[in-house]
Design a protein around this motif. Sequence first.
Motif, PDB file in Angstrom:
ATOM      1  N   MET A   1       0.850  -1.202   0.000  1.00 46.75           N
ATOM      2  CA  MET A   1       0.000   0.000   0.000  1.00 46.75           C
ATOM      3  C   MET A   1       0.880   1.245   0.000  1.00 46.75           C
ATOM      4  SD  MET A   1      -2.947   1.190   2.722  1.00 46.75           S
ATOM      5  CE  MET A   1      -3.961  -0.231   2.322  1.00 46.75           C
ATOM      6  N   SER A   2       0.568   2.188  -0.836  1.00 50.07           N
ATOM      7  CA  SER A   2       1.376   3.398  -0.946  1.00 50.07           C
ATOM      8  C   SER A   2       1.235   4.271   0.302  1.00 50.07           C
ATOM      9  CB  SER A   2       0.947   4.207  -2.174  1.00 50.07           C
ATOM     10  OG  SER A   2       1.649   5.434  -2.221  1.00 50.07           O
ATOM     11  N   ILE A   3       2.353   4.863   0.709  1.00 49.28           N
ATOM     12  CA  ILE A   3       2.316   5.786   1.847  1.00 49.28           C
ATOM     13  C   ILE A   3       2.133   7.231   1.389  1.00 49.28           C
ATOM     14  CG2 ILE A   3       3.740   4.292   3.290  1.00 49.28           C
ATOM     15  CD1 ILE A   3       6.107   6.110   2.696  1.00 49.28           C
ATOM     16  N   LEU A   4       2.086   7.428   0.068  1.00 47.42           N
ATOM     17  CA  LEU A   4       1.925   8.780  -0.464  1.00 47.42           C
ATOM     18  C   LEU A   4       0.465   9.212  -0.372  1.00 47.42           C
ATOM     19  CD1 LEU A   4       4.138   8.520  -3.681  1.00 47.42           C
ATOM     20  CD2 LEU A   4       4.760   9.442  -1.436  1.00 47.42           C
ATOM     21  N   PRO A   5       0.227  10.503  -0.145  1.00 48.51           N
ATOM     22  CA  PRO A   5      -1.159  10.981  -0.070  1.00 48.51           C
ATOM     23  C   PRO A   5      -1.791  11.050  -1.454  1.00 48.51           C
ATOM     24  CG  PRO A   5       0.345  12.826   0.033  1.00 48.51           C
ATOM     25  CD  PRO A   5       1.203  11.586   0.064  1.00 48.51           C
ATOM     26  N   LYS A   6      -3.109  11.128  -1.481  1.00 46.85           N
ATOM     27  CA  LYS A   6      -3.797  11.346  -2.749  1.00 46.85           C
ATOM     28  C   LYS A   6      -3.477  12.742  -3.269  1.00 46.85           C
ATOM     29  CE  LYS A   6      -7.738   8.332  -1.777  1.00 46.85           C
ATOM     30  NZ  LYS A   6      -9.226   8.273  -1.638  1.00 46.85           N
ATOM     31  N   ASN A   7      -3.453  12.895  -4.551  1.00 49.51           N
ATOM     32  CA  ASN A   7      -3.159  14.187  -5.163  1.00 49.51           C
ATOM     33  C   ASN A   7      -4.432  15.044  -5.187  1.00 49.51           C
ATOM     34  OD1 ASN A   7      -2.012  16.314  -6.484  1.00 49.51           O
ATOM     35  ND2 ASN A   7      -2.029  15.346  -8.506  1.00 49.51           N
ATOM     36  N   GLU A   8      -4.805  15.478  -3.968  1.00 48.77           N
ATOM     37  CA  GLU A   8      -5.989  16.315  -3.816  1.00 48.77           C
ATOM     38  C   GLU A   8      -5.790  17.222  -2.598  1.00 48.77           C
ATOM     39  OE1 GLU A   8      -8.827  13.246  -1.301  1.00 48.77           O
ATOM     40  OE2 GLU A   8      -8.854  13.162  -3.497  1.00 48.77           O
ATOM     41  N   PRO A   9      -6.459  18.371  -2.554  1.00 44.11           N
ATOM     42  CA  PRO A   9      -6.243  19.316  -1.453  1.00 44.11           C
ATOM     43  C   PRO A   9      -6.619  18.724  -0.099  1.00 44.11           C
ATOM     44  CG  PRO A   9      -7.413  20.359  -3.277  1.00 44.11           C
ATOM     45  CD  PRO A   9      -7.390  18.887  -3.569  1.00 44.11           C
TER      46      PRO A   9
END
Length: 228
Positions: free
Chosen positions: A1-9
Motif C-alpha cells: 500500500m502506498s504511503i503517499l497521499p492522494k493528489n488532492e487538497p
Amino acid sequence: MSILPKNEPNEVDLTPRVFVFRGDAMSGKTYQAIRFPSPILINTDGNCKKVDTPSIYLNDAKYKTYKEKLETLFGALKELNETETPFKTIIIDLAEDIDEICVRYVLEKYNVKNLSDVKGYATGYIERKNNFNNIVSALKTLSSKYYIVFITHTVQKIIDDKIEIISMLKEDLYNNLTGQADLIVDCKKIGAITYQSKILKYRNNYKEQSVQEKCKDKSILDIIKDYQ
C-alpha cells in the motif's frame, strides 16, 4: 500500500489553538484565559485561589522540592495527553514562574547557587533552557487536543531611549514561546473598571470572513471577536 497521499487538497482548519496573554499585574489576563472552554489552570502565583477554575497550584507548600514541582507539571501534561479528560483548555499562569522552577530545579539538582556553577560549559543554562522549551513543546503537541493559553507579566524598560513593554520571561524563551502561538494578546486595565484586550500578533487574521470559514471551531471566534 502506498504511503503517499492522494493528489488532492487537504482539509484546512485555521482554528487558533495556542495563545499568549501578556500584561501588567491585575490587567485581566487570567480573567480572559478562563473564558476559554472547560479550562484547567496550572498556576504559580496564587491566582487559582481567586477563581473557581479547576487548578494545580505548583507553588503549594505540599511540594517540598523543585523536582516535585517539575515532576507534577510533566505528570499533569502526560495525563492530559494520554487520557480522556473533561478539559478543553490548558492555562499556564505564569510562564516566567515556570522558567524559575526550571532554574531552581537545576540549582537543586547540582547543589549550587548559580547556573554558572554547574560543571561544564553553560551546562546549567542549557539544562534550564531545555526543560522550559520541553514544556512548551509538550503543550504545543497538546494543542491538537486542547486550547493552550500562556500568561506572562510585562514590565516597562528603556531601550535605545524609548520605553518598551517587554515580557518578564527571558527574551530567548519568550521568542520561542510566541513563535508557537497563533495569537498574542496584550491586556490592559484602563481606569478603575475598564479592561482592554488588544491583538498584537496573529498567525491568521481571525476577523476576516475567509479565515473564519476555515475555522472548524466557531466557538473560539466568539471569544476573540471582542479583542481589539
